[in-house]
Design an enzyme around this catalytic site. Structure first.
Site, short mmCIF file in Angstrom:
data_model
loop_
_atom_site.label_atom_id
_atom_site.label_comp_id
_atom_site.label_asym_id
_atom_site.label_seq_id
_atom_site.Cartn_x
_atom_site.Cartn_y
_atom_site.Cartn_z
N GLY A 1 17.64 38.54 -97.41
CA GLY A 1 16.84 38.47 -98.62
C GLY A 1 15.47 39.08 -98.39
O GLY A 1 15.10 39.45 -97.29
N GLU B 1 5.26 36.53 -92.24
CA GLU B 1 4.86 35.57 -91.19
C GLU B 1 3.42 35.81 -90.78
O GLU B 1 2.61 34.89 -90.71
CB GLU B 1 5.77 35.73 -89.95
CG GLU B 1 7.06 34.96 -90.02
CD GLU B 1 7.86 35.11 -88.73
OE1 GLU B 1 9.02 34.67 -88.72
OE2 GLU B 1 7.33 35.67 -87.75
N ARG C 1 9.67 40.66 -83.64
CA ARG C 1 10.74 41.46 -84.24
C ARG C 1 11.93 41.39 -83.32
O ARG C 1 11.91 41.87 -82.19
CB ARG C 1 10.28 42.92 -84.40
CG ARG C 1 11.34 43.84 -84.99
CD ARG C 1 11.61 43.49 -86.44
NE ARG C 1 12.37 44.55 -87.10
CZ ARG C 1 13.55 44.37 -87.70
NH1 ARG C 1 14.10 43.15 -87.70
NH2 ARG C 1 14.16 45.36 -88.31
N GLY C 2 13.00 40.73 -83.77
CA GLY C 2 14.13 40.43 -82.91
C GLY C 2 14.80 41.62 -82.29
O GLY C 2 15.19 41.61 -81.12
N GLU C 3 14.94 42.72 -83.04
CA GLU C 3 15.64 43.89 -82.53
C GLU C 3 14.94 44.46 -81.30
O GLU C 3 15.57 45.02 -80.41
CB GLU C 3 15.72 44.96 -83.62
CG GLU C 3 16.63 44.58 -84.78
CD GLU C 3 16.66 45.67 -85.84
OE1 GLU C 3 16.02 46.73 -85.61
OE2 GLU C 3 17.33 45.48 -86.87
N ASP C 4 13.62 44.33 -81.25
CA ASP C 4 12.85 44.91 -80.13
C ASP C 4 12.85 44.04 -78.88
O ASP C 4 12.92 44.54 -77.76
CB ASP C 4 11.39 45.11 -80.55
CG ASP C 4 11.24 46.26 -81.54
OD1 ASP C 4 12.25 46.90 -81.82
OD2 ASP C 4 10.11 46.46 -82.00
N THR C 5 12.72 42.73 -79.10
CA THR C 5 12.29 41.89 -77.98
C THR C 5 13.13 40.65 -77.71
O THR C 5 12.95 40.02 -76.67
CB THR C 5 10.85 41.43 -78.22
OG1 THR C 5 10.80 40.70 -79.45
CG2 THR C 5 9.89 42.60 -78.29
#
Length: 760
Positions: free
Chosen positions: A52, A86, A19-23
């Protein structure tokens, strides 16, 4: 944890799910860098735009094309539909494609994931509109939570975790086990016997075992089977293959470097061409370590002395295994136990033969069983002969089987192995025959890409011939190098020798040191050594396409260039330490590969016209200027090796060789200047400047070489600065500055390429 399926073709080593926002900017960034610096190929979707609701097909395809998926579970992982999709696809690929999954629990516990506790429980409620997907996602969470992974709370800091994870990934991507044939008959039972002996004797200190037997009998396969089953029980381990082959031409230091690099897991371990120094390094570095070392195909005591002369070199519990054809050598070494590998019995011989002929140990119903038995029996119980024979007859009709049997019977005066190999050779097409003989005489241990370059330049269809030869088990490719069993090699060289015995004018290749020595030195041969070679001098040498004069016994030669006057078809010439007199005019015009180590002149003669040359190797030469401005351009030259030319102070004018793709200046200690003409090398892919200690700067226009992928400047201790635009080399895949001034790495622009270039 199982390894990825060997039948699965993977584009990526690792797929990172997070999860990009976290890590992304912290933990994942550091992990990604650690993996990439270890040479691991990673798919990391940095630019995902989750606008999307559907995950992109590109991401799903990347998961399917990966060997390993690392899933980083963080508190907001499930808040992303993309992450959930994913994960579901990753679990599906785990079950259907043998994808290896490694969970990493960043700021949650495995129990949180497995049971969807807080913070995950509430998050799933937002997807009430699609309960079918929620059910699939929850199932994926349950399965992922049950997989043994990494919990960051168990590590003191991120660096420790990164090191541990990288080690595991490397183990999975590059398994330490050695490849064995699809069917191993006989060696497994031999291996069990050797292993039991290892277990018994290893408690008494450092033990040495010998595995011996005739050529082609399977000694190496037995040693590999033993190594695969026990190596993980040792602190360090190394399988040193082809010792005899690699120690020729006084290259024992290369074997020492290989042993140290493998055991200590360090790339490019340097012994600096000093065998005595290598002995000291082995003793110093391994004396306190429990090691497993296999020395395969040893034929001389000097090889043992260079690699394992004293048991005190290794720690208690270490085992040294030696394979050899010579039982007497094992007696001289004083091994603790000798194990003989014997011929296969009739039943096992037939099984092994059928496996290679039919890819099954059973004979098809439509084939005469007696015919199969007759041919298998002619293999003499020797695995190599049975493998070659079976591969030759794979998918062949009944008539071919019967004609092969007749051919084998007509060669009754030869050994069983020679008969099998010769019949297989006789079945080759002309292109494959020529490539086979070229490899046997000139390219054993050569890099596959280099051999392809030269032989393609010689007019051979290399890729086509290579495939046929591999299919017939006449050559192998190991670690991107060409290999040939020495019995196969000897058979090939005997074919070359027989050319001149049948027709005095027909011999195409000179490689045997006594031939070369007498022909080049005295223009004559002894009466008892291939007398037909005299015809080369008396009647011309127009059939010769290759000469190898690199054997240590061919030394201190001074040859007049007139000897080469009629060699209009000469394409390969290898020399070492040879002096030459006379004019080069009209010589070597058809040459494709010139390897002249210890070249005595200061410069290539201006009257030599190497217009068709594709590879030039002049290592350890006295050369001060490679070519002059009046020399003819080398328009087809793609490979240039000037390593260890200690008197070379400046690179040549590259505008005269604009097709260069590979250049090596390794160990050119006086090289202080890279000519600005390097800008013309638009095809250059690999540049090696390792240990060029006098080099202070690089020309700025090197940054325009868009094709450059590998740049090695390790050991360039005198390097003061790098061009500021070096970061513009967007195709650069590897950059090494080991042993350089630390201030180089502090240059601000360097951070722009650290994100995509792994450091050696």
């Amino acid at each position: 944890m199982s390894h990825a399926s060997s039948s699965k073709i993977c584009k990526y080593d690792v797929f990172l799910s997070f999860r990009g926002e976290d890590t992304r900017r912290t933990f994942v960034s550091h992990l990604h860098k650690a993996l990439e610096q270890s040479g691991i190929c990673i798919f990391k979707d940095d630019e995902r735009l989750e606008t999307g609701k559907s995950i992109s097909n590109e991401l799903l395809k990347a998961i399917e094309e990966s060997k390993i998926a690392i899933v980083i579970f963080s508190k907001s992982y499930e808040s992303s539909r993309w992450c959930l999709e994913e994960l579901a696809h990753i679990i599906k690929c785990k079950n259907e494609l043998e994808l290896i999954v490694i969970p990493v629990f960043y700021d949650v516990t495995p129990s949180d994931v497995r049971h969807q506790n807080t913070p995950f429980a509430d998050s799933f409620l937002q997807y009430k509109d699609d309960m079918d997907k929620v059910q699939r996602w929850r199932a994926a969470f349950v399965e992922a939570g049950k997989i043994a992974g990494y919990h960051l709370l168990n590590f003191k800091h991120e660096a420790e975790f990164n090191k541990k994870l990288v080690e595991q990934v490397l183990e999975l991507v590059n398994p330490t086990c050695i490849h064995l044939p699809g069917l191993v008959i006989g060696p497994n039972s031999h291996a069990a016997g050797v292993i039991s002996l290892c277990e018994f004797y290893s408690s008494t200190g450092v033990c040495m075992f010998g595995i011996y037997g005739m050529g082609g009998i399977g000694k190496t396969v037995v040693a590999k089977a033993v190594y695969n089953q026990i190596h993980r029980g040792y602190e360090c381990f190394s399988f040193v293959a082809h010792v005899r082959e690699r120690s020729e031409n006084n290259m024992l230091h290369n074997l020492q470097e290989q042993l140290l690099s493998k055991v200590l897991k360090r790339e490019n371990f340097k012994v600096q061409y000093n065998v005595d120094k290598g002995k000291c390094l082995i003793q110093d570095r391994l004396a306190q370590r429990k090691v497993l070392i296999v020395l395969d195909d040893v034929d001389d005591m000097s090889q043992i002395k260079a690699l394992a002369e004293e048991r005190s070199w290794f720690g208690s519990g270490s085992i040294i295994i030696i394979t050899t054809r010579s039982e007497n050598l094992l007696d001289d070494v004083g091994v603790d136990y000798k194990y003989e590998v014997t011929r296969l019995d009739d039943f096992s011989s037939k099984q092994l033969f059928c496996f290679h002929a039919f890819k099954n140990t059973n004979v098809p119903e439509n084939l005469d069983h007696e015919l199969v038995n007759d041919i298998a029996s002619l293999g003499g119980g020797v695995p190599l002969a049975l493998e070659v024979l079976g591969s030759l007859l794979h998918k062949k009709d009944d008539q071919t089987w019967r004609s092969t049997l007749e051919s084998l019977k007509n060669l009754a005066h030869h050994s069983s192995i020679h008969k099998a190999l010769k019949v297989s050779y006789d079945s080759l097409d002309e292109n494959s025959e020529e490539i086979f003989l070229d490899i046997a005489c000139f390219f054993i241990e050569a890099q596959e890409l280099f051999a392809s370059l030269v032989l393609t330049g010689c007019g051979r269809s290399f890729n086509l011939g290579k495939g046929i030869l591999i299919g017939r088990c006449l050559i192998k490719i190991e670690q991107n190098h060409l290999w040939m069993h020495d019995l196969v090699r000897d058979m090939a060289r005997e074919i070359v020798r027989q050319e001149s015995l049948k027709e005095p004018h027909m011999r195409s290749r000179l490689w045997f040191h006594e031939d070369v020595n007498y022909v080049l030195r005295k223009n004559k041969v002894k009466k008892n050594i291939f007398p037909s070679i005299v015809s080369y001098i008396l009647r011309g040498s127009e059939r010769i396409e290759g000469i190898s004069a690199i054997h240590p016994r061919v030394k201190d030669l001074t040859v007049d260039t007139k000897f080469f006057a009629r060699m209009d078809r000469l394409k390969i010439f290898q020399a070492k330490g040879m002096n030459i007199t006379g004019s080069f005019k009209n010589l070597f015009e058809d040459l494709r590969w010139l390897s002249w180590q210890n070249f005595p002149l200061k410069c290539l003669p201006t009257d030599i016209h190497l217009t068709k040359l594709v590879a030039l190797d002049m290592q350890y030469s006295n050369i001060m200027e490679v070519w002059q401005s009046t020399s003819k351009p080398l328009e087809n030259l793609t490979h240039l090796n000037l390593s260890h030319c200690q008197r070379l102070k400046r690179t040549p004018d590259f505008s005269r060789a604009i097709s260069l793709e590979t250049i090596l200046f390794t160990g050119c200690s006086e090289l202080g200047e890279i000519d600005s003409s390097i800008k013309y090398l638009v095809k250059l892919v690999y540049l090696n400047l390792e240990d060029c200690v006098s080099l202070k700067n690089l020309p700025s226009n090197i940054c325009k070489l868009e094709s450059l992928q590998h740049l090695d400047m390790s050991g360039c201790s005198g390097l003061q600065q790098l061009p500021a635009d070096l970061g513009h080399l967007k195709n650069l895949r590897s950059l090494s500055l080991q042993g350089c001034n630390r201030s180089l790495k502090a240059q601000s622009w360097l951070t722009s390429i650290l994100s995509y270039v792994p450091w050696a």
